[in-house]
Design an enzyme around this catalytic site. Structure first.
Site, PDB file in Angstrom:
ATOM      1  N   SER A 119       0.365  -1.061  -0.070  1.00 40.49           N
ATOM      2  CA  SER A 119      -0.328   0.251  -0.461  1.00 40.49           C
ATOM      3  C   SER A 119       1.080   1.466  -0.198  1.00 40.49           C
ATOM      4  CB  SER A 119      -1.016  -0.069   1.569  1.00 40.49           C
ATOM      5  OG  SER A 119      -1.989  -0.128   0.626  1.00 40.49           O
TER       6      SER A 119
ATOM      7  N   LYS B 297       0.543   3.148  -2.926  1.00 35.83           N
ATOM      8  CA  LYS B 297      -0.688   4.080  -3.045  1.00 35.83           C
ATOM      9  C   LYS B 297       0.028   5.272  -3.268  1.00 35.83           C
ATOM     10  CE  LYS B 297      -3.383   0.263  -1.184  1.00 35.83           C
ATOM     11  NZ  LYS B 297      -4.287   0.163  -0.262  1.00 35.83           N
TER      12      LYS B 297
HETATM   13  N1  LIG Z   1      -3.040  -2.901   3.348  1.00 38.64           N
HETATM   14  C1  LIG Z   1      -2.078  -3.022   1.971  1.00 38.64           C
HETATM   15  O1  LIG Z   1      -0.808  -3.127   2.211  1.00 38.64           O
HETATM   16  C2  LIG Z   1      -2.788  -3.512   1.402  1.00 38.64           C
HETATM   17  C3  LIG Z   1      -2.042  -3.764  -0.487  1.00 38.64           C
HETATM   18  C4  LIG Z   1      -1.892  -5.206  -1.018  1.00 38.64           C
HETATM   19  N2  LIG Z   1      -2.008  -4.778  -2.820  1.00 38.64           N
HETATM   20  C5  LIG Z   1      -3.908  -5.205  -1.136  1.00 38.64           C
HETATM   21  O2  LIG Z   1      -4.129  -4.790  -2.140  1.00 38.64           O
HETATM   22  O3  LIG Z   1      -4.138  -5.827  -0.556  1.00 38.64           O
END
Ligand SMILES: NC(=O)CC[C@H](N)C(=O)O
Length: 311
Positions: free
Chosen positions: A65, A68
């Site tokens: 994440s 993002k």
């Molecule tokens: N919390 C995370 O790091 C989620 C990212 C992970 N790639 C997902 O989509 O579930």
């Protein structure tokens, strides 16, 4: 210049490492379950590139994440503020990062913010490029520039593992298509493929620290002097990190540490002290809300000792 941190870091790190026992390594992406439970590493970088590390700073892990924040920045660069905010909101959810609850409950079914999975998938759909491969290449190029490492790329095994088991993310994405957040022209599987790849980018904490440093200096890399990201977009990204970066534990982290940060399910945390440092942490054992237990403890300890809180 970092001597004051260097002197105390090893002691703090070993104290925080004990907190790994309170967490659990994420297993819903099978490949992530292989990470060592009580690993803990940190790198701090200052504006002239001076670096201090402790613990396991060479351990490789995937951005998850944390990516993002940077896809959001690239989406702003590609589309401007208004277009991005037509797809995602500006508010925390109080729900888990992969929740779909509010997509149905709250009209018009637009993700609350770009740092939860639904919001990040919507943001990924905005990245420019004629093909999924071109979009992925542009994202990678952007990450490489921010991390100052032209070799940065995604981990094929993690990507495959995530793609093969992403039932929840697929549900979210198809829900977004039905809600028309993903438009007519958007191919859901193609967007997901780009999303899985940017989540699977392979790094060590030094990369996170360097990426964070660019944000700490409002989009200008202080080491090279290069302007990489417009200040306004960095300002928005840091606001999101503070209010939503640690999911539904963001309020607690803002109270205890008071600095912008973004965690990932691999146990990584990218954090920054505005105008001073970029910080990368890895500690794979996660607490209930999806943040590294040892990593959070270490950042809170340091913030308190050095009075880093922005408030
Ligand atoms: N919390 C995370 O790091 C989620 C990212 C992970 N790639 C997902 O989509 O579930």
């Amino acid at each position: 210049m970092l001597e004051h941190i260097e002197a105390r870091l090893p002691g703090w790190l070993e104290a925080s490492r004990k907190r790994a026992a309170e967490g659990q390594v994420a297993a819903y992406i099978p490949e992530l379950a292989k990470a060592p439970q009580d690993a803990l590493g940190i790198t701090v970088i200052g504006p002239s590139g001076e670096t201090v590390s402790a613990g396991d700073p060479n351990m490789r892990f995937t951005l998850q994440s944390i990516s993002k924040v940077f896809t959001l920045l690239l989406a702003f660069i590609d589309n401007g503020e208004e277009a991005v905010f037509s797809k995602v909101g500006m508010e925390p959810t109080g729900d888990d990062f992969n929740s779909m609850l509010k997509l149905e409950l709250v009209e018009p079914g637009k993700p609350f913010n770009p740092l939860i999975n639904a919001g990040a998938i919507a943001v990924t759909s905005l990245i420019h490029g004629d093909t999924p491969a071109e979009k992925t290449a542009r994202i990678l190029q952007f990450f490489r520039t921010a991390a100052a490492d032209p070799a940065l790329t995604y981990n094929e095994n993690v990507y495959r593992s995530e793609s093969a088991t992403a039932h929840r993310n697929r549900s979210l994405a198809y829900f977004l298509k039905d809600n028309e957040v993903l438009g007519e022209e958007v191919d859901v599987e193609e967007v997901l493929d780009v999303y899985f790849k940017h989540c699977s980018v392979d790094v060590h904490v030094g990369h996170l620290a360097r990426m964070a440093l660019v944000l700490a200096f409002n989009g200008r890399d202080p080491v090279t002097g290069q302007a990489l990201i417009p200040r306004r977009y960095v300002q928005i990204a840091k606001s999101f990190m503070l209010t939503c970066g640690m999911y539904n534990a963001s309020g607690e982290f803002a109270i205890r540490a008071g600095i912008p940060a973004k965690s990932g399910v691999s146990g990584g945390i990218l954090a920054l002290v505005p105008g001073q440092y970029g910080i990368g942490v890895i500690g794979p054992a996660l607490g209930r809300k999806g943040n590294s237990t040892a990593g959070v403890h270490l950042l809170e300890t340091m913030s308190e000792a050095f009075d880093w809180s922005m408030f």
